[in-house]
Structures are given as structure tokens and as C-alpha cells.
Design an enzyme around this catalytic site. Structure first.
Site, PDB file in Angstrom:
ATOM      1  N   CYS A   1      41.950  43.717  34.178  1.00  0.00           N
ATOM      2  CA  CYS A   1      41.651  44.357  35.469  1.00  0.00           C
ATOM      3  C   CYS A   1      41.685  43.343  36.615  1.00  0.00           C
ATOM      4  O   CYS A   1      40.946  42.352  36.613  1.00  0.00           O
ATOM      5  CB  CYS A   1      40.283  45.033  35.394  1.00  0.00           C
ATOM      6  SG  CYS A   1      39.565  45.469  36.983  1.00  0.00           S
ATOM      7  N   GLY A   2      42.526  43.592  37.616  1.00  0.00           N
ATOM      8  CA  GLY A   2      42.651  42.690  38.756  1.00  0.00           C
ATOM      9  C   GLY A   2      41.374  42.579  39.572  1.00  0.00           C
ATOM     10  O   GLY A   2      40.990  41.489  40.019  1.00  0.00           O
ATOM     11  N   HIS A   3      40.684  43.706  39.772  1.00  0.00           N
ATOM     12  CA  HIS A   3      39.426  43.686  40.532  1.00  0.00           C
ATOM     13  C   HIS A   3      38.363  42.865  39.795  1.00  0.00           C
ATOM     14  O   HIS A   3      37.556  42.166  40.411  1.00  0.00           O
ATOM     15  CB  HIS A   3      38.911  45.108  40.748  1.00  0.00           C
ATOM     16  CG  HIS A   3      39.834  45.953  41.575  1.00  0.00           C
ATOM     17  ND1 HIS A   3      40.234  45.592  42.833  1.00  0.00           N
ATOM     18  CD2 HIS A   3      40.434  47.144  41.326  1.00  0.00           C
ATOM     19  CE1 HIS A   3      41.038  46.513  43.331  1.00  0.00           C
ATOM     20  NE2 HIS A   3      41.182  47.462  42.429  1.00  0.00           N
ATOM     21  N   CYS A   4      38.375  42.969  38.470  1.00  0.00           N
ATOM     22  CA  CYS A   4      37.416  42.197  37.662  1.00  0.00           C
ATOM     23  C   CYS A   4      37.685  40.699  37.809  1.00  0.00           C
ATOM     24  O   CYS A   4      36.750  39.900  37.945  1.00  0.00           O
ATOM     25  CB  CYS A   4      37.500  42.601  36.195  1.00  0.00           C
ATOM     26  SG  CYS A   4      37.250  44.370  35.885  1.00  0.00           S
TER      27      CYS A   4
END
Length: 521
Positions: free
Chosen positions: A95-98
Site C-alpha cells: 500500500c502506497g499510503h502505508c
């Protein structure tokens, strides 16, 4: 005196000490001799207890990465039992946001771990610990939950180190803290992007109102000063004052209204954000999380972009308090995502756009004139008076549309979908959507097997690149049927996403107009 964290242990040893003292008093045993025996006895017991405590600590150690506890299904409940407060991030490694959150989360964890009252931050790989993800109904990544005595609440704060720390402290500490020296006041102001200070008397009605308001803001820090000498250094009046210090715009604002919660809250809301907000996580949460109208400048870092930014800043002083104003460099991370969402490419910059939330839909408007302060102000005035027409994204109409599944874009939607003689089933998809990819072969097969039924059209539209007025797409895939003769009331498809499920749905909706496929001889 000996003190233990465990109440029962304390009571047992207290009872033993008291009993020994009584023994000395009643039997006349030499007190000094008895005291030595008692101390040796207690020392042996303390060593035993400390050894047990050390064993317990080792037994409940958790794996740790960059000051963040790593929890698994086997250790999760143990952590909840051990810590009164704990923030847990449920994440996916891809996950990029993570990934973007990771360094901020780790820095916040280090600060909170080393604070006077430590509070742990933890993480769970929800793609591995699927039982935990299901237990806490994790639908997206990252999802953060804050546990208080094992009970979870949703984390709704920001995603930076400071915002995480402030949010947790608001939940676990008094919402406003006393500053007792000039150095403490200076540090409080310098350490925070926005800092709000009450100067006045302890126990006063004004302070009580201020204290109540401080509990309502998770992303702003509050303090109070009761010392008269410090107050005289900071404000000119001897009456109660509230000052909002900030590292942008005019630097600070002094509250001049009545000391009611409503007016104090309105004062903070009006001054806590920059007049022109950079489009970051906080701006995104404020605009899209609260569904507030916003005016955007999307620009590049060239001479034209800087000229447009200057015009926006000049207009902002007039529009302040009427609409949220935000700026985004189109090549930046969130700026690029905003541009994709609104439908702007780099060749169109600089550009002024305005969005407005209507029911479950979002209307978008474009400033067509040259970007000047006067034109930006007039653009907003035209929006407010209802003179603007919304714009909708659309790809170009395909040159060929001969495949069984018809391609719908914004520009040909009316021609294909609103054809009054056809029942048109439309799948709204996103190119990156896994469920949409899984559905694709089923949907293609459906279209081929219904090619004989000229009353039915099977179609699809890339909803990330095309928009239609009045059609709201909240998730992917979204499937709707526009029935012949009833184009104003599309019907949501909520059945099984199988070929049999689609056919059963269409049969039911078409009734007598359904055409069975003739079997080959």
C-alpha cells in the site's frame, strides 16, 4: 516502606510488617535484633518479586521495528491487556499510503515511547493476520484504531508525526496544559504550527468555556497561563484573552468576541488554517472529509505558475472565510492525484477549478478567463449566484465501437445509454480495480451470448476518466441498468456477478421484451 504496583502484594507485605511490629511490642523482643531479621526477610521477598516481575516483562516483550510494536494474532490480545492505551495501524505491505505513513508513524512512536507517560504505537500486517483484519472489519489501508482499555475507537487525526502525537495526547491527557514560565510559553508557541493560549484567571467562567472548547479539536494544541507577570508580557489587557499563534499569514489572532463556546470555536475554525492551503493530507481531509466547497489552483513551477499563484493570493484576501482556497503543484504526489481526479493534465496548467458537493455527487467548475485576482473573485461570485455550468470529464469517442461490450465515454453517454428503445446495462469500472478485472471475462461472455437480443446493450465506462451529470459512482465496479422507456430512474444491479446472475436480472427487468437465444440446429 515498600511499595508494589500490585495492590494485593502490597497488602500482604504490609500486613506482615504490621504483625511483626506488634510481636515486638507484645513480647518485648529486642527491637534492633527483630528489625534486622525483618529487613533480611523483606529483602529476600523483594528479590523474589523483582525476579518474577522481570520474568513477566520478558515474557510479554513484543517484536519491534523502528519503535513500533509488531503485533500478530497470537500477541494482539496480550498487548491490549498490557496497555491501557495503544494505537494500532492495520496495513498492507504494497500500500502506497502505508509506505508514506511509515516514517511519520515511527517518529511519533519514538516520541510517545520516551514521554513521561509512554503510549505504544503498533502495527499489524492485515494481509497476513487476516483473522485480526476480519475481527476489526478492516476495509482499506491503512486503517488506524485507538484502543482504550481494550475498546477500539476510530483514529480520525492527521498522518504526520505532530498530528498523531497531538491526537493521542488529546485522548489521554488534559486538553489544555498550564504554562508556568515565559520559556515554556515561547517553547509551546515555537514547537507548534498552530498554538492557542488562554491568558486569565484559574477557575473563571472564561477559562471554563475555553477548556470545554479545547476538547473539541483533535488537531490543535491548547495551553493556559494564569501567572499575571507572564500574561502582561504577552497581552496588553488585564482581562481574559485568547491568542491563536500560527506560523503562516499574519502570525497570530486575538479573540475579541464573547466568551461562549460557540464564539470561541468559530474564532478557531476561522483562523487555524492558512488562507491558501497547500493541498496536503490535512487539506484533503478538510475538503473531502467534510464535503466543503473549495477553489483550487493547479500549477507548475514555472513563470506562468508563479504569476497565477500571486493572483490567487491577492484574491484570497477578499475571499477569505467564504470558501476554502488551496494550491497544488501538479507534479507533486497529492497534487498529481488531485489533478487526475479533477481531470487536469500538465498542458492545461495553470488552471483554476472549483468543486462543490451536492448530495452524493461532486460538481466541478472551470475558470475559462485569464487568471487574475479580479477574474478569480468574479468566478467565485458567479458560482455563488448559480451562473456557472459544471464541467464533466470525457475521453474521446472511440473511432470503432464494434465489440460486444460497447465503450461509453462522457461525450457519447446520451447517445448510447439514453436511447429510449434499448435496455442498457453499464459497468462503471476503474482500470486498476481487481474486482473489475475479475469481472471482465464474465461480462464479455454475457455480451456475446446476448448479441441476438437487440433490445439489450451491454456497455462499460472507465469512471476514472469520464463523468456524467447525475450519475454517482461510489465504488468499483458499479453496475446500473437504464431501462427502455424509463431513463430517468436507473436500476442498481446488486445480484451475483455471474453470467447467470446478470441474465436472471435482465430477464426480470425486460419481461415480455426478453428474447431467448435460438439454439443451433
Amino acid at each position: 516502606f515498600f511499595f508494589f504496583n500490585d495492590t494485593a502484594t502490597t497488602e500482604i507485605y504490609t500486613e506482615q510488617i504490621v504483625g511483626s511490629v506488634r510481636c515486638v511490642q507484645e513480647t518485648g523482643i529486642n527491637a534492633e535484633y527483630m528489625g534486622k531479621i525483618l529487613i533480611e526477610y523483606m529483602n529476600s521477598k523483594i528479590c523474589l518479586v523483582l525476579a518474577l516481575l522481570a520474568t513477566y516483562t520478558i515474557a510479554t516483550d513484543f517484536a519491534e521495528e523502528d519503535d513500533v510494536l509488531v503485533l500478530k494474532d497470537s500477541t494482539f490480545d496480550e498487548a491490549l491487556s498490557q496497555f491501557e492505551y495503544i494505537l494500532v495501524e492495520f496495513y498492507a505491505p504494497w500500500c502506497g499510503h502505508c509506505k508514506k505513513l511509515t516514517p511519520e508513524y515511527s517518529r511519533a512512536a519514538k516520541v510517545l515511547k520516551e514521554s513521561e507517560n509512554p503510549i505504544p504505537l503498533a502495527k499489524v500486517d492485515a494481509t497476513v493476520e487476516t483473522a485480526l483484519a476480519q475481527r476489526f472489519e478492516i476495509q482499506g489501508y491503512p486503517t488506524l484504531k485507538f484502543f482504550i482499555n481494550k475498546e477500539p475507537i476510530e483514529y480520525n487525526g492527521g498522518r504526520t508525526e505532530t498530528e498523531i502525537i497531538n491526537w493521542i495526547r488529546k485522548k489521554t491527557q488534559p486538553s489544555t496544559t498550564e504554562l508556568t514560565s515565559q520559556e515554556a510559553v515561547d517553547k509551546f508557541i515555537n514547537d507548534n504550527q498552530v498554538a492557542i493560549v488562554f491568558y486569565g484567571e484559574a477557575g473563571s467562567a472564561e477559562f471554563n468555556e475555553f477548556s470545554s472548547v479545547s476538547k473539541a479539536f483533535d488537531d490543535v494544541v491548547f495551553s493556559h497561563v494564569f501567572n499575571g507577570d507572564i500574561r502582561n508580557n504577552q497581552v496588553s489587557s488585564t482581562e481574559a484573552r485568547i491568542v491563536l499563534y500560527k506560523k503562516f499569514d499574519e502570525g497570530k489572532n486575538e479573540f475579541s468576541g464573547s466568551f461562549t463556546q460557540e464564539e470561541i470555536k468559530a474564532f478557531i475554525e476561522a483562523n487555524q488554517f492558512p488562507t491558501v492551503m497547500p493541498f496536503d493530507q490535512k487539506a484533503a481531509q478538510r475538503i473531502f472529509g467534510e464535503s466543503l466547497p473549495a477553489l483550487f489552483l493547479l500549477y507548475g513551477e514555472d513563470e506562468q505558475g508563479q504569476s497565477a499563484l500571486e493572483a490567487l493570493q491577492n484574491a484570497a484576501s477578499t475571499l477569505r472565510g467564504q470558501i476554502i482556497i488551496s494550491k497544488a503543484v501538479i507534479t507533486d504526489g497529492l497534487g498529481k492525484r488531485l489533478a487526475d481526479y479533477i481531470g487536469v493534465d500538465e498542458k492545461q496548467t495553470p488552471t483554476i477549478r472549483l468543486i462543490n458537493f451536492v448530495s452524493d455527487d461532486i460538481r466541478k467548475f472551470t475558470l475559462e478567463n485569464q487568471i487574475t485576482a479580479e477574474n478569480i473573485i468574479q468566478f467565485y461570485e458567479d458560482f455563488k449566484s448559480g451562473k456557472l455550468q459544471p464541467v464533466f470529464k470525457s475521453e474521446e469517442i472511440p473511432e470503432s465501437n464494434d465489440e460486444p461490450v460497447k465503450i461509453v465515454v462522457g461525450k457519447n453517454f446520451n447517445d448510447i445509454v439514453l436511447d429510449p428503445t434499448k435496455d442498457v446495462l453499464v459497468e462503471f469500472y476503474a482500470p486498476w480495480c481487481g474486482h473489475c478485472k475479475s469481472l471482465a471475462p464474465i461480462y464479455d461472455s454475457l455480451a456475446k451470448n446476448l448479441a441476438h437480443n437487440h433490445n439489450v446493450v451491454i456497455a462499460k465506462m472507465d469512471a476514472t476518466a469520464n463523468e456524467v451529470e447525475g450519475v454517482s459512482v461510489q465504488g468499483f465496479p458499479t453496475i446500473k441498468l437504464w431501462a427502455a422507456g424509463n431513463k430517468n430512474a436507473p436500476i442498481d444491479f446488486n445480484g451475483e456477478r455471474t453470467e447467470e446472475g446478470f441474465i436472471a436480472f435482465l430477464k426480470e427487468q425486460q419481461g415480455d421484451r426478453w428474447v431467448e437465444k435460438k439454439e443451433d440446429l
